[in-house]
Design a protein around this motif. Structure first.
Motif, PDB file in Angstrom:
ATOM      1  N   ALA A 182      44.559  21.519 115.934  1.00 30.02           N
ATOM      2  CA  ALA A 182      45.344  21.506 117.262  1.00 30.02           C
ATOM      3  C   ALA A 182      44.358  20.915 118.050  1.00 30.02           C
ATOM      4  CB  ALA A 182      45.855  22.746 117.811  1.00 30.02           C
ATOM      5  N   LEU A 183      44.790  20.125 119.002  1.00 26.30           N
ATOM      6  CA  LEU A 183      43.954  19.898 120.331  1.00 26.30           C
ATOM      7  C   LEU A 183      43.771  20.922 121.204  1.00 26.30           C
ATOM      8  CD1 LEU A 183      46.197  16.910 121.431  1.00 26.30           C
ATOM      9  CD2 LEU A 183      44.020  16.723 120.568  1.00 26.30           C
ATOM     10  N   PRO A 184      42.485  20.807 121.851  1.00 22.87           N
ATOM     11  CA  PRO A 184      41.990  22.014 122.582  1.00 22.87           C
ATOM     12  C   PRO A 184      43.260  22.204 123.692  1.00 22.87           C
ATOM     13  CG  PRO A 184      40.282  20.640 122.406  1.00 22.87           C
ATOM     14  CD  PRO A 184      41.639  19.834 121.871  1.00 22.87           C
ATOM     15  N   PRO A 185      43.201  23.430 124.460  1.00 23.01           N
ATOM     16  CA  PRO A 185      44.125  23.525 125.390  1.00 23.01           C
ATOM     17  C   PRO A 185      43.912  22.676 126.725  1.00 23.01           C
ATOM     18  CG  PRO A 185      43.183  25.525 124.956  1.00 23.01           C
ATOM     19  CD  PRO A 185      42.384  24.531 124.229  1.00 23.01           C
ATOM     20  N   PRO A 186      45.092  22.542 127.537  1.00 19.26           N
ATOM     21  CA  PRO A 186      44.894  21.292 128.482  1.00 19.26           C
ATOM     22  C   PRO A 186      43.870  21.810 129.523  1.00 19.26           C
ATOM     23  CG  PRO A 186      47.272  21.787 128.163  1.00 19.26           C
ATOM     24  CD  PRO A 186      46.412  22.648 127.370  1.00 19.26           C
ATOM     25  N   ASN A 187      42.756  20.967 129.843  1.00 15.03           N
ATOM     26  CA  ASN A 187      41.607  21.435 130.812  1.00 15.03           C
ATOM     27  C   ASN A 187      41.482  20.512 131.690  1.00 15.03           C
ATOM     28  OD1 ASN A 187      39.071  19.788 129.337  1.00 15.03           O
ATOM     29  ND2 ASN A 187      40.705  20.486 127.849  1.00 15.03           N
ATOM     30  N   ARG A 188      40.456  21.014 132.704  1.00 13.51           N
ATOM     31  CA  ARG A 188      40.184  20.180 133.833  1.00 13.51           C
ATOM     32  C   ARG A 188      38.613  20.610 134.092  1.00 13.51           C
ATOM     33  NH1 ARG A 188      40.071  22.783 138.452  1.00 13.51           N
ATOM     34  NH2 ARG A 188      40.539  21.084 139.908  1.00 13.51           N
ATOM     35  N   GLY A 189      38.129  19.899 135.178  1.00 13.52           N
ATOM     36  CA  GLY A 189      37.033  20.227 135.883  1.00 13.52           C
ATOM     37  C   GLY A 189      35.779  20.039 134.817  1.00 13.52           C
ATOM     38  N   GLY A 190      34.651  20.920 135.102  1.00 16.48           N
ATOM     39  CA  GLY A 190      33.654  20.996 134.177  1.00 16.48           C
ATOM     40  C   GLY A 190      33.586  21.425 132.917  1.00 16.48           C
ATOM     41  N   LEU A 191      32.533  21.221 132.037  1.00 15.30           N
ATOM     42  CA  LEU A 191      32.388  21.831 130.862  1.00 15.30           C
ATOM     43  C   LEU A 191      31.314  22.695 130.598  1.00 15.30           C
ATOM     44  CD1 LEU A 191      33.332  18.717 128.512  1.00 15.30           C
ATOM     45  CD2 LEU A 191      34.824  20.370 129.262  1.00 15.30           C
ATOM     46  N   ALA A 192      30.893  23.630 129.757  1.00  9.99           N
ATOM     47  CA  ALA A 192      29.813  24.426 129.364  1.00  9.99           C
ATOM     48  C   ALA A 192      29.578  24.325 128.012  1.00  9.99           C
ATOM     49  CB  ALA A 192      29.811  25.874 130.074  1.00  9.99           C
ATOM     50  N   PHE A 193      28.407  24.094 127.515  1.00 10.13           N
ATOM     51  CA  PHE A 193      28.178  24.031 126.095  1.00 10.13           C
ATOM     52  C   PHE A 193      26.708  24.716 125.738  1.00 10.13           C
ATOM     53  CE2 PHE A 193      27.769  20.489 122.824  1.00 10.13           C
ATOM     54  CZ  PHE A 193      28.411  21.367 121.949  1.00 10.13           C
ATOM     55  N   ALA A 194      26.635  25.528 124.673  1.00 10.78           N
ATOM     56  CA  ALA A 194      25.256  26.045 124.447  1.00 10.78           C
ATOM     57  C   ALA A 194      25.221  26.474 123.055  1.00 10.78           C
ATOM     58  CB  ALA A 194      24.968  27.127 125.280  1.00 10.78           C
ATOM     59  N   GLN A 195      24.071  26.507 122.351  1.00  9.51           N
ATOM     60  CA  GLN A 195      23.848  27.193 121.172  1.00  9.51           C
ATOM     61  C   GLN A 195      23.927  28.626 121.150  1.00  9.51           C
ATOM     62  OE1 GLN A 195      20.581  25.927 118.497  1.00  9.51           O
ATOM     63  NE2 GLN A 195      21.860  26.257 116.642  1.00  9.51           N
ATOM     64  N   GLY A 196      24.712  29.335 120.606  1.00 13.04           N
ATOM     65  CA  GLY A 196      24.576  30.800 120.670  1.00 13.04           C
ATOM     66  C   GLY A 196      23.693  31.420 119.534  1.00 13.04           C
ATOM     67  N   ARG A 197      23.704  32.828 119.339  1.00 10.44           N
ATOM     68  CA  ARG A 197      23.049  33.515 118.491  1.00 10.44           C
ATOM     69  C   ARG A 197      23.728  33.904 116.913  1.00 10.44           C
ATOM     70  NH1 ARG A 197      19.620  32.297 121.906  1.00 10.44           N
ATOM     71  NH2 ARG A 197      18.167  34.088 122.736  1.00 10.44           N
ATOM     72  N   TYR A 198      25.206  33.779 117.140  1.00  9.39           N
ATOM     73  CA  TYR A 198      25.930  34.098 116.015  1.00  9.39           C
ATOM     74  C   TYR A 198      25.949  32.956 114.846  1.00  9.39           C
ATOM     75  CZ  TYR A 198      27.079  38.104 119.003  1.00  9.39           C
ATOM     76  OH  TYR A 198      26.910  39.073 119.792  1.00  9.39           O
ATOM     77  N   GLY A 199      26.141  33.538 113.841  1.00 11.74           N
ATOM     78  CA  GLY A 199      26.377  32.541 112.460  1.00 11.74           C
ATOM     79  C   GLY A 199      24.940  32.310 111.904  1.00 11.74           C
TER      80      GLY A 199
END
Length: 326
Positions: free
Chosen positions: A12-29
């Motif tokens: 599925a496509l991501p939900p409709p969105n606007r404005g800025g994005l935030a992106f980071a590598q987390g600790r899980y997995g």
């Protein structure tokens, strides 16, 4: 009788969105999944995660396989956001710290495994036009903002009573002329404070912790990472229809990166990856589409794929939505 083949994954496509994005590598997995935050078109925020496990690893039940994005979960409802920042914090331990801007006001949210996303007291920034959040390698949290008149302000958090934070404004040296429209913080090892990037339509500047300034290319849509000790800026160059890559202080500081898709890039975020020391991953929105881009550095072309959510079907989940609100 042969066993029935497993059902095909749903996309599925991501939900409709606007404005800025935030992106980071987390600790899980097994080697740190990637966390992506989006501003909903009307209400709240969305979070998706990228399964960063090795290819031969079995996925979680109902989750995406390695190398794929999850469905999205909505949180922080009740207002429309324009900008969002996220850091994987050492505090908690390992909680996600989120700073989001709605109009002229900042809001702080925190993810923890016990109660998921909670609303916390925001930093005392007053009315702002842009905001940024980072955590230095020494686990100090910082927020930078541009006030209504475009003046930058920097705040340092006392985390002694975490998750309650006490913020103190930190003085900045006099800055050169200009009218910045965006601000980014860069977490630097062995530094008293983060690096500060101020961006504008006619050019920008990077302010090192020691006070030295470096000119940056023009652009308001940008992302920043630190490669070892080198600050790196990705700045969308609308006139040239490319992303300018600037490594502050490096022998060859400038590169060009081709952006996938067509039209203007309206949002850009980036993260380094612990398991791939020469790779930087970006998410960008161009022409209304989200793209996942891997910048391998040097002369090697970047890898770009459209960002799609993918869930592994399990028995009886045919009606389960890909994106959910709780």
């Amino acid at each position: 009788m042969a066993a029935a083949p497993p059902p095909a994954p749903r996309t599925a496509l991501p939900p409709p969105n606007r404005g800025g994005l935030a992106f980071a590598q987390g600790r899980y997995g097994l080697r740190g999944n990637l966390e992506l935050l989006l501003c909903d078109e009307e209400d709240g925020l969305w979070v998706l995660w990228f399964n960063n496990d090795p290819e031969d690893t079995a996925p979680e039940a109902g989750g995406p396989p390695p190398g794929a994005w999850s469905g999205a979960l909505r949180f922080g409802t009740g207002r429309r956001y324009d900008e969002v920042q996220v850091v994987q914090s050492a505090h908690g331990p390992h909680h996600l710290e989120v700073l989001a801007r709605s109009g002229a006001h900042t809001h702080r949210l925190r993810w923890n495994p016990e109660t998921a996303f909670t609303t916390e007291e925001p930093p005392p920034t007053g009315r702002v036009r842009a905001a940024s959040l980072t955590e230095n390698p020494d686990a100090t949290l910082w927020t930078a903002v541009l006030t209504d008149d475009g003046s930058p302000r920097l705040f340092r958090a006392d985390t002694g009573a975490y998750p309650r934070l006490t913020w103190e404004q930190t003085p900045l040296p006099p800055l050169g002329p200009g009218a910045p429209g965006a601000v980014l913080l860069l977490p630097l090892p062995h530094a008293a404070r983060p690096g500060l990037a101020l961006l504008g339509t006619s050019g920008g500047s990077y302010l090192a912790p020691g006070g030295d300034e470096t000119s940056l290319p023009a652009g308001l849509v940008a992302a920043a990472v630190v490669r070892e000790t080198v600050p790196r800026l990705y700045v969308w160059n609308e006139a040239a229809e490319r992303i300018d890559v600037v490594d502050i202080g490096a022998p060859a500081p400038y590169r060009r990166l081709r952006a996938p898709g067509e039209g203007p890039v309206t949002a850009l975020a980036a993260t380094t990856l612990d398991h791939a020391p020469h790779r930087t991953d970006l998410v960008l929105r161009r022409g209304g589409e989200l793209w996942h881009v891997s910048d391998l550095g040097g002369e090697e072309p970047a890898r770009s794929v459209p960002l799609l959510s993918r869930l592994t079907r399990t028995a009886g989940d045919e009606e389960r939505p890909v994106h959910r609100t709780s």
